[in-house]
Design an enzyme around this catalytic site. Structure first.
Site, PDB file in Angstrom:
ATOM      1  N   SER A  15     -26.579   2.216  -8.463  1.00  0.00           N
ATOM      2  CA  SER A  15     -27.265   1.390  -9.466  1.00  0.00           C
ATOM      3  C   SER A  15     -26.575   0.058  -9.706  1.00  0.00           C
ATOM      4  CB  SER A  15     -27.344   2.151 -10.790  1.00  0.00           C
ATOM      5  OG  SER A  15     -28.097   3.314 -10.603  1.00  0.00           O
ATOM      6  N   GLU A  49      23.833   4.222  18.514  1.00  0.00           N
ATOM      7  CA  GLU A  49      23.081   3.730  19.660  1.00  0.00           C
ATOM      8  C   GLU A  49      23.897   3.655  20.939  1.00  0.00           C
ATOM      9  OE1 GLU A  49      19.874   3.183  19.694  1.00  0.00           O
ATOM     10  OE2 GLU A  49      19.636   3.619  17.549  1.00  0.00           O
TER      11      GLU A  49
END
Lengths: 290, 681
Positions: free
Chosen positions: B372, B92
């Site tokens: 159903s 970083e």
């Protein structure tokens, strides 16, 4: 050779001007400043120090402060809930009747009620109201047996619900009380109306004479279960014209409506009678008692 | 001469212009600092305040912590593996320990690339700037925001040591999969503390903050490894590793912690729970209030549910012919909800194939047609309001029911055949649509909807005849709750996800009380349950028995006309479970031969697998028979008491149409009225 001020200088003059003391000094200073910034980061440090000095006066904005605010809001909301619960508990502690309990607990508010407190409130009710609230035998079992773990009260619009709860948080018995039902004094209500305007009596309205004839045909010991609160009727002025029987029962009781007429004004006095006594009376009124 | 003069003039021009611009820049910069600094956010002191938000904890029914919300397990730098610190710094901001908040060379380079190489963007943020951004700013891209972020970074640097900054940074960065901060990430991905991370694991984690979703190793392991290689290369460039070390580590494939992954899979339940808590208390209380939530989730049963769904879906993949390489979005999904019928407590919830692939919770948010599976509500309405009983005789025949303002409704049977006269119990057992149509014509769709509502179905239901055949969308959660009402013979106990909520100090702010509501008539409910038991013993759900589930149970399959949805919802007296399978998009469930997959084939095996495990060790109980119920054996073709010669053929597992049927009827109900009338006459 004469040189005018606007003539361009010669190379020597130009070099002299370019490397003048002032220019060189400026250049050196500039280079030193730039180089020292790259070497020592003094601009960053200066700005950082300045910002530290203004830190306290700056606003608490940004996601980290928002998170803090969320936490404050959360604690505020939780505190409100806790305060509400504590108020409900206090209401339960201070209530001297089911009615004050019902009036004190707002809709959705709840609190636990210990068994002794329930017993105390229950015993403060008139006998007839106690029986309407819960069958005594069941109550004995609920309060003195092993099933009930605690009693939970929850307010609702116009009343309270009382739950007897076992150790698994399951409701084993519940009582739904309107705050009028929870009153200490026996309930009677008066309505400036006739029986015809109260739909619950529809189809079950009898002339007073017929009604009382039927009452007196009941076994003697049954009559007090039918009209337990004679005081409410005796205190009215006027004459009873008609009597109605409500078309639904509640907690083992059925409402009877006595229509009084006084100086042309109609008034209905309602009292509660034992369901089974009313049922017996109904048979007599229908002529089915034989 | 002229050239020398020109150069001299040019040099002077450049120098003085530069000097002027520099001075102007300095003045403007100072002005900007003075003006913008007034709006800058105040910095908390110390920076560690960022971890002070109390976390809310969610507990399972057995007391173990399911999840912490807003959880930031902060650790000091000496409790973090040096490999990770090296990796994150190298990746970083490799000059982190040298600069004072900003990296000027990187800014110049970034500006150059942004200005002169269109399409390319060079990030120039240092770790301090990233920390400033994460703590105070949104992700809005503007020069003002960038400048403010830079100023705050300068203040952070001036007020804190590098160690403090780095510690704050690694404790608040997001690694994905709900892990914020290095300690939580280490535990989530590798099941160990941040201190115990080895180089392979540390470098993999250091690559994640760039794009936690894109590099999530649970979902995209190879991408995460490729990113890890970039990290290793930067570590080498920064001098933390040698080439040999990089080569050696690059060979290692760190093993992910599957346990944590599984826990997150169970997060369908937690998601539903959080959604309900937020509805009740708001986000602030849930995420920042430090509350304790005691849920109904039984981790053991949840794990069984997840296994059953996983294995059932693998079986379904094979049935359909889906290979291993197919992406999840092309595979069928499933959802399961299990409810304790005695309380309504939700014991397990699975909302899909894999939480990591799709967080959409099909158990509570996916409304699918029940087919159903909706018929039990119709049959209850027919028995309760229509004067029918399980031995009532109806005829399975083509039907056409007029509908006002619309074409006639003519539902067909699933098998497109008609069996003639049959008793009601057999009609439900075989899921005969034409008889269901005749029943709904008699009782009306409103009666069916009323029963479904009484049982606990809350989704919108269309008031049309076909609602009885499950044409309205419902959720798995609702179906489990509604069938649970049938399992208790009509006592409705609302489903719930948590027993108790406490504040951080243990004060109770909510507790669930199990309240019984008599939603159905007990005798009528028992008759429906008895018929549903026959569905499992002899009907469309008989695969349950075939697969070895022998306990008393009742249930109903559901398959939509187009095979888009396959359901099985069933229960024992103590546990009710609903299972749905189907595709997320509209696509038929068909096997390799093109045959549609019904609820009995798709969902019932998952239900059975789960129930076999979940009920293991539980005492076997029958459904209690209400006092006003009597049992009669009737001729299946007449509904009348059978001729003495007819054998009993209704045996569990027997698929041939029974000649006699044992029915549960209410005391006082007359069977075979024609015979009764004839006898009376």
């Amino acid at each position: 050779m004469i040189r005018n001020w606007y003539d361009s200088p010669g190379a020597g003059e130009s070099a002299k001007r370019l490397f003048s003391l002032l220019n060189l000094s400026l250049m050196v200073v500039t280079l030193v400043v730039v180089a020292s910034e790259f070497r020592f980061d003094w601009v960053e440090k200066l700005a950082g120090r300045y910002l530290i000095s203004t830190n306290e006066s700056r606003p608490e904005t940004g996601s980290i402060w928002e998170t803090g605010r969320h936490a404050v809001n959360a604690h505020h909301s939780l505190d409100q809930i806790i305060i509400k619960n504590e108020t409900a508990r206090q209401t339960v502690r201070e209530a001297d009747s089911f009615q004050s309990l019902a009036r004190g607990l707002g809709a959705g508010e709840w609190a636990n009620l210990d068994k002794d407190r329930f017993r105390q409130l229950y015993l403060s009710l008139p006998r007839i109201r106690r029986n309407a609230l819960i069958e005594p035998a069941r109550l004995v079992w609920l309060l003195n047996g092993t099933l009930t773990d605690r009693i939970f009260c929850e307010g609702r619009m116009g009343g309270i619900k009382i739950y007897f709860i076992d150790s698994g948080n399951r409701v084993i018995h519940s009582i739904d009380l309107d705050d009028t039902d929870a009153a200490k004094s026996p309930e009677t209500s008066q309505t400036a109306a006739t029986l015809d305007t109260l739909p619950g009596f529809s189809g079950r309205i009898y002339p007073a004479g017929l009604f009382f004839d039927a009452v007196f045909k009941l076994p003697q010991d049954m009559v007090p279960d039918l009209i337990s609160d004679a005081q409410a009727l005796l205190s009215r002025t006027g004459t009873i014209q008609r009597v109605g029987i409500w078309n639904a029962s509640e907690n083992g009781f059925i409402t009877l409506g006595f229509e009084f007429v006084h100086l042309g004004e109609h008034e209905v006095v309602q009292i509660r009678a034992r369901e089974w006594a009313v049922w017996q009376l109904g048979l007599i009124l229908k002529g089915e008692d034989q | 001469m002229t050239l020398v003069r020109f150069l001299s003039t040019l040099l002077r021009l450049v120098f003085f212009t530069g000097l002027f611009l520099g001075a102007a820049g300095l003045v403007a910069g100072s002005f900007l600092v003075f003006t913008i600094s007034r709006d800058l956010p105040k910095l908390p002191s110390p920076l560690s305040r960022i971890i002070e938000t109390p976390q809310s904890l969610i507990y399972a029914a057995d007391g173990q912590v399911l999840m912490g919300l807003g959880e930031r397990t902060a650790v000091s730098l000496d409790m973090v593996s040096p490999d990770f610190i090296n990796a994150i710094v190298a990746t970083e901001d490799h000059r982190f320990f040298e600069h004072h908040g900003i990296n000027k060379l990187r800014i110049v380079k970034g500006l150059y690339i942004t200005l002169f190489k269109p399409g390319q963007i060079q990030g120039a943020s240092t770790i301090t700037q990233q920390l400033a951004k994460n703590l105070f700013f949104s992700f809005e891209q503007s020069w003002q925001r960038k400048f403010k972020e830079l100023l705050v970074a300068l203040q952070i640097e001036a007020a804190n040591s590098k160690a403090q900054i780095l510690e704050a940074y690694i404790n608040q960065i997001h690694f994905g999969a709900g892990a914020q901060g290095i300690e939580k990430a280490a535990r989530r991905f590798f099941g160990k503390s941040a201190l115990d991370l080895n180089l392979a694991e540390a470098s993999l984690l250091a690559g994640l903050p760039k794009s936690p979703t894109q590099y999530n190793p649970f979902r995209h392991y190879d991408r995460a490894l490729a990113r890890r290689d970039v990290v290793l290369a930067r570590m080498k460039a920064a001098g933390y590793l040698t080439g040999d070390e990089v080569a050696a580590v690059a060979q290692v494939r760190p093993e992910l912690h599957q346990g944590r992954r599984d826990t997150r899979s169970g997060s369908y339940f937690v998601d539903a729970l959080i959604s309900e808590l937020v509805k009740r208390y708001g986000e602030d209380v849930v995420y920042h209030g430090g509350i304790r939530v005691y849920t109904t989730l039984e981790p053991g049963i949840q794990s069984m549910a997840e296994d059953a769904v996983r294995q059932g879906l693998n079986r379904l993949d094979k049935l359909i012919g889906i290979g291993d390489g197919e992406p999840d979005q092309d595979r069928p999904q499933a959802a399961l909800v299990a409810i304790d019928t005695a309380s309504g407590a939700v014991k397990a919830m699975v909302g899909g194939r894999d939480y990591y692939t799709s967080e959409f919770n099909r158990a509570v948010n996916g409304r699918r047609q029940a087919g159903s599976g909706f018929k039990p509500f119709l049959y209850y309405a027919a028995i309760r309001n229509g004067g029918f009983h399980p031995a009532s005789l109806l005829t399975d025949k083509p039907v056409s029911i007029p509908v006002v303002g619309a074409p006639d409704w003519a539902p067909k049977n699933f098998k497109k055949t008609y069996q003639g006269p049959m008793v009601l119990k057999q009609a439900l057992t075989s899921s005969v649509n034409t008889i269901a149509a005749q029943l709904v014509e008699q009782v009306g769709p409103k009666a069916v909807i009323d029963v479904a509502r009484a049982c606990g179905v809350e989704s919108p239901l269309s008031r049309v005849y076909s609602v009885a055949l499950g044409t309205s969308g419902v959720t798995v959660y609702e179906m489990a709750a509604a069938f649970s009402t049938l399992a208790t013979l009509g006592v409705r106990r609302d489903p719930f996800l948590f027993w108790r909520v406490e504040d951080a100090r243990g004060r109770i702010i909510f507790e669930h009380i199990v309240r019984d509501r008599n939603a159905l008539d007990q005798a009528a409910a028992y008759q429906v349950v008895d018929m549903m038991a026959s569905v499992i013993d002899n009907g469309s759900g008989r695969s349950v028995r075939r697969l070895g589930f022998t306990r008393p149970a009742a249930g109903k399959t559901g398959t939509t006309d187009n095979y888009n949805d396959a359901w099985f919802t069933g229960f024992t007296p103590s546990l009710c479970t609903s299972v749905w399978t189907g595709y997320d998009r509209k696509q038929k469930l068909r096997d390799k031969r093109g045959v549609g997959i019904t609820g009995g084939r798709g969902a019932a095996p998952i239900w059975t697998d789960f129930m076999l495990r979940a009920m293991n060790g539980e005492p076997e109980r029958d459904f209690p028979v209400p006092p006003d119920i009597r049992f009669e054996t009737v001729d299946a073709a007449t509904g009348c008491p059978p001729e003495p010669a007819l054998p009993e053929t209704e045996n569990p597992g027997d698929t041939t149409p029974a000649k006699t049927v044992r029915v549960a009827v209410k005391a006082g109900v007359s069977l075979c009225p024609e015979v009764d009338n004839a006898q009376t006459d």
